[in-house]
Scaffold this active site. Sequence first.
Site, short mmCIF file in Angstrom:
data_model
loop_
_atom_site.label_atom_id
_atom_site.label_comp_id
_atom_site.label_asym_id
_atom_site.label_seq_id
_atom_site.Cartn_x
_atom_site.Cartn_y
_atom_site.Cartn_z
N SER A 135 -53.21 -28.21 13.39
CA SER A 135 -51.78 -27.95 13.23
C SER A 135 -50.93 -28.41 14.41
CB SER A 135 -51.55 -26.47 12.98
OG SER A 135 -52.04 -25.72 14.06
N HIS A 150 -53.56 -25.96 6.67
CA HIS A 150 -52.46 -26.93 6.78
C HIS A 150 -52.69 -28.14 5.88
CE1 HIS A 150 -49.78 -25.35 9.91
NE2 HIS A 150 -50.87 -24.79 10.41
N LYS A 203 -48.64 -20.75 3.54
CA LYS A 203 -48.01 -21.99 4.00
C LYS A 203 -47.49 -22.77 2.78
CE LYS A 203 -50.04 -22.15 8.56
NZ LYS A 203 -51.27 -21.43 8.91
C1 LIG Z 1 -51.87 -20.30 9.59
C2 LIG Z 1 -53.32 -20.45 9.74
C3 LIG Z 1 -54.17 -19.37 9.53
C4 LIG Z 1 -53.67 -17.98 9.25
O1 LIG Z 1 -53.18 -17.87 7.96
P1 LIG Z 1 -52.61 -16.45 7.47
O2 LIG Z 1 -52.90 -16.43 6.01
O3 LIG Z 1 -51.16 -16.43 7.80
O4 LIG Z 1 -53.37 -15.40 8.20
C5 LIG Z 1 -55.54 -19.59 9.62
N1 LIG Z 1 -56.04 -20.80 9.94
C6 LIG Z 1 -55.24 -21.86 10.16
C7 LIG Z 1 -55.84 -23.18 10.49
C8 LIG Z 1 -53.86 -21.71 10.09
O5 LIG Z 1 -53.07 -22.75 10.34
#
Ligand SMILES: *Cc1c(COP(=O)(O)O)cnc(C)c1O
Length: 415
Positions: A190, A218, A249
């Site tokens: 990310s 992502h 996301k």
């Molecule tokens: C955002 C993210 C998470 C966490 O996701 P949530 O569902 O908000 O806990 C986990 N791993 C990666 C790679 C992320 O970018």
Amino acid sequence: MAFNEKIRKDYQNQLSEIKGAGIFKEERLIHSTQAADIEVEFPTGSSLEKVINMCANNYLGLSSHPDVLKAAHEGLDHRGYGMSSVRFICGTQDIHKELERRVTEFLGTEDTILFPSCMDANAGVFEAILGEEDVMISDRLVHASIIDGIRLCSAQHDTFKHSNMEHLENKLQLHENKRNKIVITDGVFSMDGDTAKLDEMVTLCDKYNAMLFVDDSHASGFIGPTGRGTHEKYGVMGKIDIITTTFGKALGGASGGCVSGRAELVEMCRQKARPYLFSNTIAPVVVSGILKVMDILSGSTERRDKLEANADWWRQGLSEAGFVLQPGDTPIVPVMLFNAKLAQDFSTDLYKEGIYATGFFFPVVPKGKARIRTQISAGHEMHHLEKALDAFIKVGRKYDILGKTKQEIIDRYGM
Ligand SMILES: *Cc1c(COP(=O)(O)O)cnc(C)c1O
């Protein structure tokens, strides 16, 4: 007395140190829905500004999509507000199972288990499937939640240099005689927006009998020709043993996560993963919204195609304007500024121009690699992108960094 003046002082000092180091995080209050156009109160107490959001994970523009809202409303009416129970006692509805089926089909895996978040999925999965005789070999830049999951697991742990396949092979050889081996990576990283070389990783894992774990938070919904994720981009669908991802996301942006992959591994999670056993799962209203997201994505690639076109236009526009970018081909486009203060000042000036894009610096990214991380959305229209590009160019001129090399920027502003 528990929280006495000395203890209070001590914490106040710690907070002052964080502020002194320039890494104190402050929230910016959004008074609108999450979208390309938002209304923001920043700093807290100031008047509302209408700005264009260039830093959300709202890749497909579905966070406030009318069809998703409608489905969520219907879900609320038909399945209620909460479950007041964890899954295996009395917290599972038909729609939870339906969502698990839909995700399995979308990702091309064997089975799926929902978690309250992807953070929880990553925290629970390793402990549920591995023991002391096993080894976890992770990329050095994996997400914080994976690091926590690794910490919670009794298996041995080793790392390989970021995306370095030679180093990964060395580590696989080093641990060849361990009982179970699992290689762990993010699909899309990310901070830089680069992707893991999943084709090469599958080959190596086959050669050394290791399982492969990919966190595609992502990527799910938009990477690959039909948006299935990084495994689709690299032509290795069906060959990833475990995929974890988030619904927070691109997939509607509310909350929730899952572990998807080999049927036996998913079943082990149902039996043993602690965030699944001891925490409520995704609320019915959110599940209903995500099911609509799955409908939208399965029916058409229109949104991921628009996102790709938007991201290509944006990357090219910034590049032609003379910014130093982190190379890549995802909707994450980091504008490199190298110096932390420059990144902060740049972000503040962008905000004055009506563009919301936060600066990232140590400890979120390594020292000397400060940046503005822009993230493109299918919710962006051309007029948003044009206005944002104009603002970046105006601010870039102010700091005289357009057309300058990395070294020239560092010489002027320092690391
Ligand atoms: C955002 C993210 C998470 C966490 O996701 P949530 O569902 O908000 O806990 C986990 N791993 C990666 C790679 C992320 O970018």
